[in-house]
Design an enzyme around this catalytic site. Sequence first.
Site, short mmCIF file in Angstrom:
data_model
loop_
_atom_site.label_atom_id
_atom_site.label_comp_id
_atom_site.label_asym_id
_atom_site.label_seq_id
_atom_site.Cartn_x
_atom_site.Cartn_y
_atom_site.Cartn_z
N THR A 1 -45.51 8.72 5.79
CA THR A 1 -44.95 7.30 4.97
C THR A 1 -46.04 6.70 5.21
OG1 THR A 1 -43.27 7.82 6.85
CG2 THR A 1 -43.76 5.19 6.78
N LYS B 1 -43.67 8.86 1.44
CA LYS B 1 -42.40 7.94 2.01
C LYS B 1 -42.91 7.17 2.09
CE LYS B 1 -38.57 7.13 5.44
NZ LYS B 1 -38.49 6.98 5.86
N LYS C 1 -42.83 2.49 2.42
CA LYS C 1 -42.24 1.36 2.09
C LYS C 1 -42.43 0.08 1.39
CE LYS C 1 -40.84 2.48 6.91
NZ LYS C 1 -39.39 2.77 7.40
N ASP D 1 -38.23 3.54 0.72
CA ASP D 1 -37.23 3.27 2.07
C ASP D 1 -37.21 1.67 1.56
OD1 ASP D 1 -36.15 3.10 4.51
OD2 ASP D 1 -37.37 4.17 5.20
N GLU E 1 -34.35 5.30 0.16
CA GLU E 1 -33.47 4.96 1.64
C GLU E 1 -32.88 3.61 1.96
OE1 GLU E 1 -35.89 6.78 4.52
OE2 GLU E 1 -35.64 6.14 6.14
N ASP F 1 -29.38 5.37 6.03
CA ASP F 1 -31.04 5.54 7.21
C ASP F 1 -29.84 4.83 8.23
OD1 ASP F 1 -32.48 5.83 9.18
OD2 ASP F 1 -34.58 4.87 8.20
N LYS G 1 -31.21 11.16 12.90
CA LYS G 1 -32.38 10.63 13.72
C LYS G 1 -32.14 10.82 14.92
CE LYS G 1 -34.88 7.58 10.34
NZ LYS G 1 -35.22 6.31 10.82
C1 LIG Z 1 -41.31 7.23 10.59
C2 LIG Z 1 -41.26 7.71 10.10
N1 LIG Z 1 -41.87 8.25 9.13
C3 LIG Z 1 -40.28 6.21 9.42
O1 LIG Z 1 -40.51 6.12 8.84
N2 LIG Z 1 -39.23 6.14 10.36
C4 LIG Z 1 -38.62 4.96 9.98
C5 LIG Z 1 -38.16 4.14 11.51
C6 LIG Z 1 -39.07 4.39 12.29
C7 LIG Z 1 -39.39 2.91 12.86
O2 LIG Z 1 -39.65 1.65 11.83
O3 LIG Z 1 -39.67 2.24 13.70
C8 LIG Z 1 -37.85 4.66 8.68
O4 LIG Z 1 -37.25 6.19 8.53
O5 LIG Z 1 -36.65 3.04 8.54
MG LIG Z 2 -35.49 4.01 7.75
#
Ligand SMILES: C[C@H](N)C(=O)N[C@H](CCC(=O)O)C(=O)O
Ligand SMILES: [Mg+2]
Length: 363
Positions: A134, A159, A161, A189, A217, A242, A266
Site C-alpha cells: 500500500t 495499491k 491510496k 483504493d 477498490e 471492500d 478481511k
Molecule cells: C494495510 C492494508 N494494505 C490496507 O490498505 N488496508 C486498508 C484498511 C486498513 C486500515 O485503514 O486500517 C484497506 O484495505 O482499505
Molecule cells: Mg480498502
Amino acid sequence: MRIRDIKVGKIDLPLKRTYKRAQRIIETPEEIVVKVITDEGEIGIGSAATTSQITGDTEDSILGALKLIKPKIIGIETDDTEGIFKAIDKTLVNNSAAKAAIDMAIYDLFGKKYGIPLYKFFGGYRNEIETDITINFGTVEEMVTSSLDAIMKGYTHLKVKVGTDSQVAIDRLNVLKKSVRKGVTLRVDADQGWRPKEAVRTIRKMEDMGLDIDFIEQPVKAWDYDGLKYVTDHVETEILADESVQGAPDALKIIQTRGADLINIKLMKCGGFHNAIKIINMAEIVGIKCMMGCMLESKIGITAAASLAVARRNMIKADLDTMLMFKEDSIVGGVNIDKNIIKVSNEPGLGIHEVKGWNEIIL
Ligand SMILES: C[C@H](N)C(=O)N[C@H](CCC(=O)O)C(=O)O
Ligand SMILES: [Mg+2]
C-alpha cells in the site's frame, strides 16, 4: 479437549512511517491478542485489530466483547466449532474483530490437535501468494518516493491510496504511472471517496489515459450498494468491494446483484475463518474472485489471512503488506515473508510460537 480459559493481552505495533488514508492517520496501531487455553494445556492464538473507522472495533469494545464471550464458550469441546460460533453469535452481534480473534485461536487449536497446518486444512491449493504494497496518500514527491522504494524492495503491485479529490487522484496516478517501470501494476483504493457518477467519470478518464489500473477498490460509500453496482456496470476497470462487504450477508447482496467484480475479504471485517469461507464459497459459485486483505495487523492476523488465501483457488489477489510497515516484528513463527511473497509454514495450526511484548489484561 475443552476450552478452559481465555487470556487476553495488548501489543503495540509502532509504524516506521505514519499511515495515511482518507478516513484516518495513525502512528501506533494497537492489537488485542487472545490466547484460548484448553484443559490439556494447549494454547490457540488469535488477534483483533482496532479499526474503529471500518468495523467500529475499538480496544474497549474488543475487550468488552471478549468479556461477554468468555463465559459462554468455556467448557465447550474445541472440535465443536459450530457450537462455539453459535454460542458467540447468540451472545452478541457485530464486534467482528473480537469474534475473528477467537475464531483464529479455535482453528489454531484444531490444527495443533490434528497436526495439520491450517492452509492444508482449508484447501491446500498452494503454499505462497504474492502481496501488493500500500502506498499512502501524500504529496506527489512522497508518493513517488514510496513507490520507487517499494519497487526496489521487490514489489510489483502498488495499491495506491488516492484521497477523496478525484482530480488529485488522477494527477497522482498519472505521475506514478510515468515514474514506475513497465511491469509494475497500479491498484487504487478510493476508500469510499467518490459519488457514483463522479467515480464513473474519474475511472473512465483513467482508462482513456491508459493508466491500466488493475482494480478500483471501494469507490463509493460502504452503504451505497446501488452506487457500487452503477459504477461496476459503467466502467471497464474491475471494481473491488471492500467496506461494502463486512460479513457474509453483505457479500451475498453483492454476489446476487453482481454489484462488484471482486470482493476484498478481511478476517477482521467478517469475524474470522468460518465466515470468510462462506464468502469465498458463495463468490466462487458465480465466478466472483476474491482478494485477501488486512487491517494494520501483526503477523498473527497476516498468518491467519495468508493461510486461507493460499488455500483457495478463488483467492486470486492479496493485500497483506503490513509486516513491512512495523518497526519491529513482535511475533515469532507464522508466515515467512520474502520481498512480495508470503509463504505459510508447515507447522500445525498457525505456527505462531511466541508473542513478544504481550501485556496481559484481566477481563
Ligand atoms: C494495510 C492494508 N494494505 C490496507 O490498505 N488496508 C486498508 C484498511 C486498513 C486500515 O485503514 O486500517 C484497506 O484495505 O482499505
Ligand atoms: Mg480498502
